[in-house]
Design a protein around this motif. Structure first.
Motif, PDB file in Angstrom:
ATOM      1  N   GLU A 125     -21.143 -51.227 -10.845  1.00 63.92           N
ATOM      2  CA  GLU A 125     -20.990 -50.141  -9.864  1.00 63.92           C
ATOM      3  C   GLU A 125     -20.116 -49.025 -10.437  1.00 63.92           C
ATOM      4  N   LEU A 126     -19.040 -49.386 -11.127  1.00 66.45           N
ATOM      5  CA  LEU A 126     -18.123 -48.383 -11.675  1.00 66.45           C
ATOM      6  C   LEU A 126     -18.771 -47.537 -12.765  1.00 66.45           C
ATOM      7  N   VAL A 127     -19.644 -48.127 -13.559  1.00 69.93           N
ATOM      8  CA  VAL A 127     -20.295 -47.390 -14.635  1.00 69.93           C
ATOM      9  C   VAL A 127     -21.125 -46.239 -14.076  1.00 69.93           C
ATOM     10  N   ALA A 128     -21.740 -46.428 -12.945  1.00 66.32           N
ATOM     11  CA  ALA A 128     -22.585 -45.401 -12.355  1.00 66.32           C
ATOM     12  C   ALA A 128     -21.844 -44.505 -11.370  1.00 66.32           C
ATOM     13  N   ASP A 129     -20.572 -44.726 -11.183  1.00 66.29           N
ATOM     14  CA  ASP A 129     -19.809 -44.058 -10.135  1.00 66.29           C
ATOM     15  C   ASP A 129     -19.142 -42.783 -10.636  1.00 66.29           C
ATOM     16  N   CYS A 130     -19.267 -41.704  -9.898  1.00 66.37           N
ATOM     17  CA  CYS A 130     -18.637 -40.452 -10.291  1.00 66.37           C
ATOM     18  C   CYS A 130     -17.119 -40.528 -10.207  1.00 66.37           C
ATOM     19  N   ARG A 131     -16.585 -41.506  -9.488  1.00 68.17           N
ATOM     20  CA  ARG A 131     -15.127 -41.675  -9.426  1.00 68.17           C
ATOM     21  C   ARG A 131     -14.561 -42.039 -10.791  1.00 68.17           C
ATOM     22  N   VAL A 132     -15.318 -42.781 -11.585  1.00 71.99           N
ATOM     23  CA  VAL A 132     -14.864 -43.118 -12.936  1.00 71.99           C
ATOM     24  C   VAL A 132     -14.789 -41.851 -13.778  1.00 71.99           C
ATOM     25  N   ARG A 133     -15.793 -41.016 -13.674  1.00 73.61           N
ATOM     26  CA  ARG A 133     -15.771 -39.750 -14.431  1.00 73.61           C
ATOM     27  C   ARG A 133     -14.631 -38.871 -13.960  1.00 73.61           C
ATOM     28  N   ALA A 134     -14.379 -38.828 -12.667  1.00 79.90           N
ATOM     29  CA  ALA A 134     -13.263 -38.022 -12.148  1.00 79.90           C
ATOM     30  C   ALA A 134     -11.928 -38.537 -12.670  1.00 79.90           C
ATOM     31  N   ALA A 135     -11.783 -39.852 -12.736  1.00 74.35           N
ATOM     32  CA  ALA A 135     -10.528 -40.430 -13.224  1.00 74.35           C
ATOM     33  C   ALA A 135     -10.348 -40.195 -14.718  1.00 74.35           C
ATOM     34  N   THR A 136     -11.403 -40.380 -15.490  1.00 73.51           N
ATOM     35  CA  THR A 136     -11.263 -40.180 -16.937  1.00 73.51           C
ATOM     36  C   THR A 136     -11.076 -38.707 -17.275  1.00 73.51           C
ATOM     37  N   PRO A 170      -1.781 -34.726 -18.618  1.00 71.08           N
ATOM     38  CA  PRO A 170      -0.949 -35.930 -18.661  1.00 71.08           C
ATOM     39  C   PRO A 170       0.498 -35.634 -19.065  1.00 71.08           C
ATOM     40  N   VAL A 171       0.683 -34.645 -19.927  1.00 69.36           N
ATOM     41  CA  VAL A 171       2.034 -34.283 -20.370  1.00 69.36           C
ATOM     42  C   VAL A 171       2.841 -33.744 -19.190  1.00 69.36           C
ATOM     43  N   VAL A 172       2.225 -32.906 -18.379  1.00 73.78           N
ATOM     44  CA  VAL A 172       2.908 -32.359 -17.199  1.00 73.78           C
ATOM     45  C   VAL A 172       3.236 -33.480 -16.216  1.00 73.78           C
ATOM     46  N   LEU A 173       2.315 -34.393 -16.018  1.00 74.57           N
ATOM     47  CA  LEU A 173       2.571 -35.510 -15.106  1.00 74.57           C
ATOM     48  C   LEU A 173       3.763 -36.343 -15.577  1.00 74.57           C
ATOM     49  N   VAL A 174       3.825 -36.631 -16.846  1.00 74.17           N
ATOM     50  CA  VAL A 174       4.946 -37.415 -17.371  1.00 74.17           C
ATOM     51  C   VAL A 174       6.252 -36.636 -17.222  1.00 74.17           C
ATOM     52  N   ALA A 175       6.203 -35.327 -17.466  1.00 74.32           N
ATOM     53  CA  ALA A 175       7.407 -34.504 -17.328  1.00 74.32           C
ATOM     54  C   ALA A 175       7.911 -34.487 -15.893  1.00 74.32           C
ATOM     55  N   LEU A 176       7.018 -34.603 -14.935  1.00 72.92           N
ATOM     56  CA  LEU A 176       7.405 -34.599 -13.525  1.00 72.92           C
ATOM     57  C   LEU A 176       7.819 -35.989 -13.020  1.00 72.92           C
ATOM     58  N   HIS A 177       7.650 -36.988 -13.835  1.00 71.84           N
ATOM     59  CA  HIS A 177       7.957 -38.351 -13.415  1.00 71.84           C
ATOM     60  C   HIS A 177       9.432 -38.534 -13.073  1.00 71.84           C
ATOM     61  N   THR A 178      10.308 -37.749 -13.689  1.00 71.58           N
ATOM     62  CA  THR A 178      11.743 -37.887 -13.420  1.00 71.58           C
ATOM     63  C   THR A 178      12.160 -37.202 -12.124  1.00 71.58           C
ATOM     64  N   GLY A 179      11.267 -36.412 -11.538  1.00 73.03           N
ATOM     65  CA  GLY A 179      11.572 -35.742 -10.280  1.00 73.03           C
ATOM     66  C   GLY A 179      11.060 -34.317 -10.279  1.00 73.03           C
ATOM     67  N   VAL A 207       0.900 -42.190 -12.967  1.00 79.01           N
ATOM     68  CA  VAL A 207       1.893 -42.245 -14.046  1.00 79.01           C
ATOM     69  C   VAL A 207       2.444 -43.665 -14.191  1.00 79.01           C
ATOM     70  N   ASP A 208       2.735 -44.323 -13.086  1.00 77.48           N
ATOM     71  CA  ASP A 208       3.326 -45.664 -13.139  1.00 77.48           C
ATOM     72  C   ASP A 208       2.309 -46.758 -13.479  1.00 77.48           C
ATOM     73  N   GLY A 209       1.033 -46.456 -13.326  1.00 82.69           N
ATOM     74  CA  GLY A 209      -0.006 -47.453 -13.593  1.00 82.69           C
ATOM     75  C   GLY A 209      -0.700 -47.222 -14.922  1.00 82.69           C
ATOM     76  N   PRO A 210      -1.864 -46.575 -14.904  1.00 86.11           N
ATOM     77  CA  PRO A 210      -2.647 -46.428 -16.134  1.00 86.11           C
ATOM     78  C   PRO A 210      -1.943 -45.642 -17.237  1.00 86.11           C
ATOM     79  N   MET A 211      -1.176 -44.614 -16.878  1.00 88.14           N
ATOM     80  CA  MET A 211      -0.511 -43.841 -17.926  1.00 88.14           C
ATOM     81  C   MET A 211       0.597 -44.649 -18.588  1.00 88.14           C
ATOM     82  N   LYS A 212       1.285 -45.474 -17.821  1.00 85.87           N
ATOM     83  CA  LYS A 212       2.314 -46.342 -18.394  1.00 85.87           C
ATOM     84  C   LYS A 212       1.661 -47.342 -19.347  1.00 85.87           C
ATOM     85  N   ALA A 213       0.538 -47.921 -18.934  1.00 87.12           N
ATOM     86  CA  ALA A 213      -0.174 -48.871 -19.792  1.00 87.12           C
ATOM     87  C   ALA A 213      -0.663 -48.179 -21.066  1.00 87.12           C
ATOM     88  N   MET A 214      -1.168 -46.959 -20.933  1.00 82.92           N
ATOM     89  CA  MET A 214      -1.627 -46.226 -22.111  1.00 82.92           C
ATOM     90  C   MET A 214      -0.450 -45.913 -23.038  1.00 82.92           C
TER      91      MET A 214
END
Length: 135
Positions: free
Chosen positions: A10-21, A30-39, A95-102
């Motif tokens: 289901e995920l392979v055909a889902d536009c939500r996967v494309r939106a997330a990637t 992603p750099v801006v998101l990490v910079a905002l992680h501190t507040g 930021v706390d989930g997939p970006m932390k894992a990456m």
């Protein structure tokens, strides 16, 4: 089986996967998101802390992240006007989930990734590597 395993087809055909990637397809998002992680931060502070980002690129990233609901903009009613950007609940979960894992994966494997890209370039591969070492 996990939820991911059960729903993989289901995920392979889902536009939500494309939106997330797509969130990782833009260099500065992603750099801006990490910079905002501190507040919450003012735009000028973000630009000063993010090395190499142009004014235009930062503006575009902030607009995209606002449109995706990952950050919020707060304007303070004072003179001169003051605006701060901060993560929304959705942005913090990214930021706390997939970006932390990456980030953890990059710390463990980043040197190997760059070495493989350098090898490909030395062998004359037609496409340039996506990631370039900085510094």
């Amino acid at each position: 089986m996990s939820g991911y395993q059960d729903r993989r087809r289901e995920l392979v055909a889902d536009c939500r996967v494309r939106a997330a990637t797509d969130l990782f397809a833009r260099t500065w998002d992603p750099v801006v998101l990490v910079a905002l992680h501190t507040g919450p931060r003012r735009r000028s502070d973000l630009r000063a802390d993010i090395g190499g980002v142009s004014d235009k690129a930062l503006t575009e990233a902030l607009h995209r992240l606002l449109d995706h609901g990952l950050i919020e903009r707060h304007r303070f009613p004072e003179a001169p006007p003051r605006v701060e950007y901060g993560l929304t609940r959705l942005g913090a979960s990214l930021v706390d989930g997939p970006m932390k894992a990456m980030g953890e994966w990059i710390l463990q494997n980043g040197d190997d990734l760059l070495a493989a890209q350098d090898d490909a370039e030395k062998k004359g591969r037609p496409e340039k590597p996506f990631i370039r070492a900085v510094g």
